[in-house]
Design an enzyme around this catalytic site. Structure first.
Site, short mmCIF file in Angstrom:
data_model
loop_
_atom_site.label_atom_id
_atom_site.label_comp_id
_atom_site.label_asym_id
_atom_site.label_seq_id
_atom_site.Cartn_x
_atom_site.Cartn_y
_atom_site.Cartn_z
N ASP A 244 -95.41 -35.06 0.36
CA ASP A 244 -96.14 -36.15 0.99
C ASP A 244 -96.83 -37.03 -0.06
OD1 ASP A 244 -97.32 -37.38 3.47
OD2 ASP A 244 -99.18 -36.73 2.50
N GLU A 281 -92.09 -38.65 -0.87
CA GLU A 281 -92.53 -39.87 -0.20
C GLU A 281 -93.29 -40.67 -1.23
OE1 GLU A 281 -95.36 -41.58 3.41
OE2 GLU A 281 -95.86 -39.70 2.40
#
Length: 581
Positions: A244, A281
Site C-alpha cells: 500500500d 501502489e
C-alpha cells in the site's frame, strides 16, 4: 517455549503467559531484545509488560483472539495439514481480482469467501487479491488501519481460516495476493511505540509521524516489516503482496527499504521454489520501482497504473474534477498514450499537482505485465461520496467497452469484486471504530470533505452506520439474472480470449499500435494479430482500420467482419475484438 520481544528502552520486561508471570532477560547477542522460556501450547494467551506497566500484546503476535487490545495467542503453524499440491503461479499472464473479505459475502468471513472461489475459477481470473487482513478495532472496516502485522483479523476467522481460504484457492488453481500496509499503523490498538521507535518525527506522512525506516532504531523496524511480509508468504503460502502507498515510505538510506524487501522475497522464492512477487501502489510514476536491482532499480515486480485508470474513467464519464483534470482535455489521446507508453505523466506538466510529474518508461526494458491496468478499485469506488461503481455512471455499452480495453490491454488486468457482473450494490466507505471520539472524527471528516464538492451532509453515508457496510455486500443473486448475466458472459468471453490468444499476453509494450478519433470518439489498438476497437459515441461509426482479412472473436453487439475496404462498422457504445488472418 521460547518468547522474545524487542524493547530497547525498557529497564525490565516480564512475560504473562496463561496467568503466570515470568521475568525475561536481556539477549546478550542482540541489543534491545529480551527473551525467556515459559510453558505454552496452541492458543495460550500471553503478553509483555514493560517496566511493570500494563500487559500488552506481542508486536509479532500471530493471533489476537480478543482484538487489538487483548492478549496475544500462541499459533503453531505446523499444525495445519495443507491439502493442495501447489507450485505457484507467476505474475506474467496473470489476471487479478481485488476482493474485500468483509463484503464479498454477507457473512463477511474467509470461509464464506472460500465458498465462492469457484465463481472466480470459472470467470478466468488467476489470482485473488485480498484487501488487508491484519486486526483492527471492531468487526467491519476496509482494513487499512490494522495493527499486529503478523496476525489475521479474528472476525474474518483468524489464522486457520486464512489457511483454509488459501488452500481452497490453490486447489482451484488460483493464486492469492495479500494487500499489506507498511506506510502507517492504525490509530487505535497500536502499542508499537511503547515497545520501541517504530515511528519517527524525522518525516511526516498524511497519517502523522512516519514509520521509522531511516532514523535510529530503524534496523529493527525494517526487520519487523520484512519479517511480517515473509511470514505471509511462508506460513500462509501467499503468492504475492500488494504494498500500500509505497510513496509514503520515506527512506533516505542508501539501501532503500523496498530494495531490501524485494531481495528478501526473491530469496524466499528461490528457497521455496515458488514464484513470489511484490506489487506496489505508487503515484510517483518512477520506473525505478519496477526496474530490476541489477539495473539500478528497487526490484519490485509490478505496480498499479493509476494513469490508465484516470484516462479510461475520464474518457467514459467525462468527469474532470481533481486529478481527472489532467486527463480531460483530450481524453482519448491520454488513453492512447497510456496504452503505448505505460504512463500519461512521464515528465509532463500536471495541472492537478501544479508541477511536472513522473519520468518515461523505457518500453524496451519494462515488460507490460509490470503495470496493472484496471477500471475500478476499492479506492476509486469507495472514495466516491456514495461508493458508486462505474456501471452506475455509464451505460452498459460503455461499461462493456471498458471491460474490453482492460482485459486486452498490454498490462496485467485487475478487476474489483462484482465488476464482472456490473454489480448493482455500491461499495461505500465504512468503519467500526470502537473509540467514540475517533468514530466521530472520521464521520465529520468524511462529510466535510464532500461538502467542499457540493454534497449535502445527509447524502454522504455515515461510515459508522452498520447499514453502510451492509449496502456494500455483493448480492449473489444478481449474476443469475439480466442484465448482470449478459455482462458476466462478456467478461468470461474476454478472459477466455486473453488466455487463448498469445498476442494478448505478449509482454512487449512497444508492440502496441493505437489509432483514435477524439471527435468521433472511437479508439482501436493492435497487439500482434489481435485488434481491439471501441466506439464510445452513441451513434454507429465506420472505423477505417485497414483490416480486410479479419474475423470477429468477440463483440458486445453483433458486428460483421470487415469488408474488402478493411473498415470496421461498429454500433454505438460497443466493442469488438478481431483476429487478423
Amino acid at each position: 517455549m521460547q518468547f522474545e520481544v524487542w524493547a530497547p528502552q525498557a529497564g525490565r520486561v516480564t512475560l504473562r503467559c496463561d496467568d503466570v508471570t515470568h521475568a525475561l532477560e536481556r539477549d546478550p547477542e542482540r541489543a534491545g531484545w529480551w527473551r525467556g522460556e515459559a510453558e505454552a501450547r496452541e492458543g495460550s494467551r500471553y503478553g509483555f509488560a514493560l517496566d511493570d506497566g500494563r500487559v500488552l500484546p506481542d508486536p509479532r503476535s500471530r493471533r489476537q483472539p480478543d482484538g487489538p487490545d487483548g492478549l496475544s495467542a500462541v499459533v503453531d503453524h505446523e499444525r495445519y495439514a495443507w491439502r493442495a499440491k501447489w507450485q505457484g503461479r507467476p505474475l506474467p499472464g496473470a489476471v487479478l481480482y481485488e476482493l474485500h473479505v468483509g463484503t464479498y459475502t454477507p457473512e463477511g468471513t474467509l470461509d464464506a469467501a472460500a465458498g465462492r472461489l469457484g465463481h472466480l475459477a470459472e470467470l478466468g481470473v488467476t489470482h485473488v487479491q485480498l484487501m488487508p487482513l491484519c486486526p483492527f478495532p471492531g468487526t467491519h472496516g476496509w482494513g487499512y488501519e490494522g495493527v499486529s502485522l503478523w496476525a489475521v483479523h479474528e472476525p474474518y476467522g483468524g489464522p486457520e481460516a486464512l489457511k483454509r481460504f488459501v488452500d481452497r484457492a490453490h486447489e482451484l488453481g488460483l493464486g492469492v495476493v495479500l494487500d499489506v500496509v507498511h506506510n502507517h499503523f492504525g490509530p487505535s490498538g497500536n502499542y508499537l511505540p511503547v515497545f520501541g521507535p517504530y515511528l519517527t518525527d524525522t518525516h511526516h506522512t498524511p497519517w502523522g509521524a512516519a514509520v521509522n525506516l531511516d532514523a535510529p532504531g530503524s534496523d529493527e523496524v525494517r526487520a519487523y516489516l520484512i519479517g511480517s511480509a515473509l511470514a505471509w508468504l511462508r506460513d500462509y503460502r501467499i503468492d504475492g503482496l500488494r504494498l500500500d502507498a509505497v510513496h509514503a515510505l520515506v527512506d533516505t538510506r542508501a539501501l532503500h527499504f523496498l530494495e531490501e524487501l524485494s531481495t528478501a522475497v526473491d530469496d524466499l522464492a528461490a528457497e521455496t521454489g515458488r514464484p513470489l512477487f511484490l506489487v506496489a501502489e505508487s503515484d510517483l510514476n518512477d520506473p525505478r520501482l519496477i526496474t530490476s536491482r541489477t539495473e539500478g532499480g528497487l526490484g519490485l515486480h509490478a505496480q498499479w497504473n493509476d494513469d490508465f485508470h484516470h484516462a479510461l474513467h475520464t474518457t467514459l464519464t467525462g468527469e474532470s474534477q481533481g486529478y481527472y483534470a489532467d486527463f480531460a482535455r483530450a481524453s482519448l489521446g491520454g488513453l492512447a498514450k497510456t496504452l503505448t507508453g505505460g504512463w500519461f505523466h512521464d515528465g509532463s506538466y500536471s495541472s492537478f499537482r501544479q508541477r511536472h510529474h513522473g519520468r518515461p518508461l523505457d518500453r524496451t526494458r519494462v515488460a507490460g505485465h509490470r503495470l496493472l491496468g484496471y477500471g475500478q478499485t476499492h479506492d476509486q469506488v469507495g472514495n466516491r461520496a456514495q461508493g458508486d461503481r462505474l456501471s452506475a455512471l455509464v451505460s452498459p455499452g460503455l461499461a462493456a467497452c471498458a471491460a474490453a480495453l482492460i482485459l486486452t490491454a498490454p498490462f496485467t488486468p485487475m478487476l474489483f469484486m462484482g465488476e464482472e457482473w456490473a454489480a448493482g450494490t455500491p461499495w461505500q466507505f465504512f468503519t467500526d471504530h470502537t473509540d467514540p471520539e475517533l468514530a466521530d472524527a472520521v464521520r465529520r471528516g468524511r462529510r466535510r470533505e464532500f461538502a467542499a464538492h457540493g454534497w449535502k451532509e445527509e447524502d454522504v453515508p455515515d461510515p459508522q452506520d452498520p447499514a453502510t457496510r451492509d449496502r456494500s455486500c455483493l448480492d449473489w443473486s444478481e449474476p443469475e439474472r439480466e442484465p448482470h448475466a449478459r455482462v458476466l458472459a462478456w467478461y468470461r468471453q474476454l478472459l477466455a480470449l486473453r488466455h487463448g490468444q498469445p498476442d494478448l499476453t505478449d509482454p512487449d509494450l512497444a508492440d502496441t499500435r493505437v489509432a483514435y478519433d477524439e471527435e468521433l470518439r472511437w479508439l482501436a489498438f493492435r497487439r500482434g494479430d489481435v485488434l481491439v476497437a471501441v466506439n464510445l459515441a452513441s451513434e454507429p461509426a465506420v472505423l477505417p482500420l485497414g483490416v480486410p482479412h479479419a474475423r470477429v472473436l468477440a463483440a458486445w453487439e453483433p458486428v460483421e467482419a470487415p469488408g474488402a475496404d478493411g473498415a470496421v462498422r461498429l454500433p454505438g457504445e460497443s466493442a469488438v475484438v478481431l483476429a487478423q488472418d
